[in-house]
Scaffold this motif. Structure first.
Motif, PDB file in Angstrom:
ATOM      1  N   THR A 158       0.819  -1.212   0.000  1.00 29.98           N
ATOM      2  CA  THR A 158       0.000   0.000   0.000  1.00 29.98           C
ATOM      3  C   THR A 158       0.860   1.272   0.000  1.00 29.98           C
ATOM      4  O   THR A 158       0.345   2.378   0.121  1.00 29.98           O
TER       5      THR A 158
ATOM      6  N   ARG B 101      -9.756  -6.799   2.172  1.00 32.72           N
ATOM      7  CA  ARG B 101      -9.556  -5.354   2.239  1.00 32.72           C
ATOM      8  C   ARG B 101      -9.597  -4.707   0.846  1.00 32.72           C
ATOM      9  O   ARG B 101      -9.750  -3.505   0.723  1.00 32.72           O
ATOM     10  N   PHE B 102      -9.375  -5.521  -0.199  1.00 33.91           N
ATOM     11  CA  PHE B 102      -9.198  -4.958  -1.544  1.00 33.91           C
ATOM     12  C   PHE B 102     -10.268  -5.355  -2.550  1.00 33.91           C
ATOM     13  O   PHE B 102     -10.368  -4.756  -3.615  1.00 33.91           O
TER      14      PHE B 102
ATOM     15  N   GLU C 284     -14.398  -6.472  -3.622  1.00 39.81           N
ATOM     16  CA  GLU C 284     -15.809  -6.338  -3.268  1.00 39.81           C
ATOM     17  C   GLU C 284     -16.262  -7.624  -2.579  1.00 39.81           C
ATOM     18  O   GLU C 284     -16.795  -7.614  -1.485  1.00 39.81           O
TER      19      GLU C 284
ATOM     20  N   TYR D  76     -10.209  -6.212  -8.262  1.00 40.77           N
ATOM     21  CA  TYR D  76     -10.177  -5.483  -6.998  1.00 40.77           C
ATOM     22  C   TYR D  76     -11.022  -4.220  -7.120  1.00 40.77           C
ATOM     23  O   TYR D  76     -11.379  -3.810  -8.233  1.00 40.77           O
ATOM     24  N   ILE D  77     -11.312  -3.622  -6.000  1.00 38.04           N
ATOM     25  CA  ILE D  77     -12.112  -2.391  -6.001  1.00 38.04           C
ATOM     26  C   ILE D  77     -11.254  -1.272  -6.604  1.00 38.04           C
ATOM     27  O   ILE D  77     -10.143  -1.025  -6.115  1.00 38.04           O
TER      28      ILE D  77
ATOM     29  N   LYS E  81      -8.267   0.881  -5.016  1.00 41.82           N
ATOM     30  CA  LYS E  81      -7.790   0.298  -3.755  1.00 41.82           C
ATOM     31  C   LYS E  81      -6.335  -0.152  -3.808  1.00 41.82           C
ATOM     32  O   LYS E  81      -5.715  -0.403  -2.781  1.00 41.82           O
ATOM     33  N   LEU E  82      -5.815  -0.309  -5.032  1.00 40.91           N
ATOM     34  CA  LEU E  82      -4.401  -0.681  -5.155  1.00 40.91           C
ATOM     35  C   LEU E  82      -3.744   0.242  -6.170  1.00 40.91           C
ATOM     36  O   LEU E  82      -4.369   0.658  -7.147  1.00 40.91           O
ATOM     37  N   SER E  83      -2.493   0.557  -5.942  1.00 43.91           N
ATOM     38  CA  SER E  83      -1.777   1.439  -6.856  1.00 43.91           C
ATOM     39  C   SER E  83      -1.545   0.753  -8.199  1.00 43.91           C
ATOM     40  O   SER E  83      -1.225  -0.440  -8.242  1.00 43.91           O
TER      41      SER E  83
ATOM     42  N   THR F  91       0.085  -5.432   7.009  1.00 40.47           N
ATOM     43  CA  THR F  91      -0.153  -4.940   5.652  1.00 40.47           C
ATOM     44  C   THR F  91       0.337  -6.006   4.679  1.00 40.47           C
ATOM     45  O   THR F  91       1.346  -6.665   4.949  1.00 40.47           O
TER      46      THR F  91
END
Ligand code: TXA
Ligand code: MG
Length: 339
Positions: free
Chosen positions: A37, A69-70, A72, A96-97, A100-102, A131
């Protein structure tokens, strides 16, 4: 070099939280860890590996909760794979949403690869850091993946903050990568978890790696690069060719490295000879010893050619042949071409 002692694992977790890069053991190969993250930490991983920016990284987690965490929702089929194979050598690609991730982690793709490795040491570090960590193999891009902490040190010393040494890895080739976002799930990279084992849990699975030709763009961006490659030419040798290949090797003026099973070594009276690397007693042992052997000969500058045992294209032989095929750029040793 860090050990697996609790105090060192605390240190490793603190380094991750500070945005530093730490190499970690898994049952497959060693990985390069950084907080998934934290963009600037992830950039350090690309820099240390000389990895092309379009090649996405695996997100390594310590629990299914970290995946949640990432995303839906974890699709039902993916959940079945998680229940059957995690912790273990299976990397699962999901959507992933957005945001939510780079894009630095995912190569800008709408999908991300998650892996929960079997190594308790690494799961402990990730849990302590609280993390997920990116986890590409801890080699310089293009070189064989590291199966010992010494291999990691060879490629990464001076470039990363630490290495957690947990001895040689058990499996030796990287995890199976399966894409669960296609209509029929697709294996993008063969590994220790086989197509047959996956199909027993979720039904029909395609395998992309069996059909990718030189001119097609593979679905796993990482599969298109020259890989696992020592500086000298590598040739694959099938069982029926070993005898002639060894005669040829012994006739060369410069030394030729030979990587073969104990059976081949014994049958050809090569035991104890220099320039011979044992792949053990079969394909499972060979998976664990392949990368170390390629690195061993790569570091011996007098070696001009490496001959390596090829196995049958079935079960975990597919993962082995896939890696060896890349190291050898697809080239076989044949009597017609060489004698
Ligand atoms: O066993 C392993 O998987 C090791 C250990 C350290 O966990 N890691 C590893 O990571 O092999 P890496 O980055 O060397 O290989 C990951 C592969 C690459 O071929 C990459 O292109 C592909 O997975 N990949 C990652 N994310 C992807 C995505 N969203 N879609 C398609 N392919 C993806
Ligand atoms: Mg890799």
């Amino acid at each position: 070099m860090l050990t697996t002692a609790p105090a060192d694992l605390q240190t490793a977790a603190a380094m991750i939280n500070k945005g530093q890069v730490v190499a970690f053991p898994t049952e497959t190969v060693y990985g390069l860890g950084a907080d998934a993250t934290n963009e600037s930490a992830v950039k350090k991983v690309f820099a240390a590996k000389h990895r092309p920016a379009d090649n996405p990284l695996i997100v390594t987690v310590a629990s299914v909760e970290m995946v949640q965490r990432f995303v839906e929702v974890i699709p039902a089929q993916a959940q079945k794979l998680i229940d059957a194979f995690w912790p273990g050598s299976l990397t699962i690609i999901m959507e992933y949403i957005p945001g939510k991730l780079s894009p630095i982690v995912t190569g800008g793709l709408p999908t991300v690869a998650f892996r929960l490795p079997a190594s308790p040491v690494t799961r402990e570090v990730i849990a302590l850091a609280d993390t997920p960590i990116v986890g590409p193999s801890a080699n310089t891009s293009g070189k064989p993946s590291p199966t010992t902490a010494q291999h990691v040190w060879h490629d990464m010393h001076g470039k990363i903050a630490g290495i957690i040494d947990d001895g040689a890895t058990r499996v030796g080739v990287e995890s199976t990568v399966i894409d669960m976002t296609t209509e029929i799930p697709t294996i993008l990279r063969p590994g220790a978890v086989t197509q047959e084992e996956l199909e027993a849990v979720i039904g029909t699975v395609n395998s992309e790696h069996r059909k990718v030709g030189a001119d097609e763009t593979p679905k796993a961006p990482g599969m298109k690069y020259r890989h696992y490659a020592p500086d000298v030419p590598v040739y694959m040798v099938t069982d029926d060719n070993w005898q002639r290949a060894i005669i040829w090797a012994q006739q060369q003026l410069e030394p030729v490295g030979i990587m073969a099973t104990d059976e081949v070594i014994k049958a050809n009276h090569l035991a104890g000879m220099d320039y011979v690397w044992s792949l053990g007693d079969g394909v499972s042992a060979a998976n664990a010893k392949l990368f170390a052997g390629l690195r061993y000969f790569d570091d011996r500058n007098e070696i001009t050619t490496i001959l390596v045992q090829r196995f049958a294209d079935e079960g975990i032989g597919l993962a082995y042949n896939n890696r060896l095929g890349k190291a050898a750029s697809g080239q076989f040793w044949t009597a017609t071409d060489f004698m």
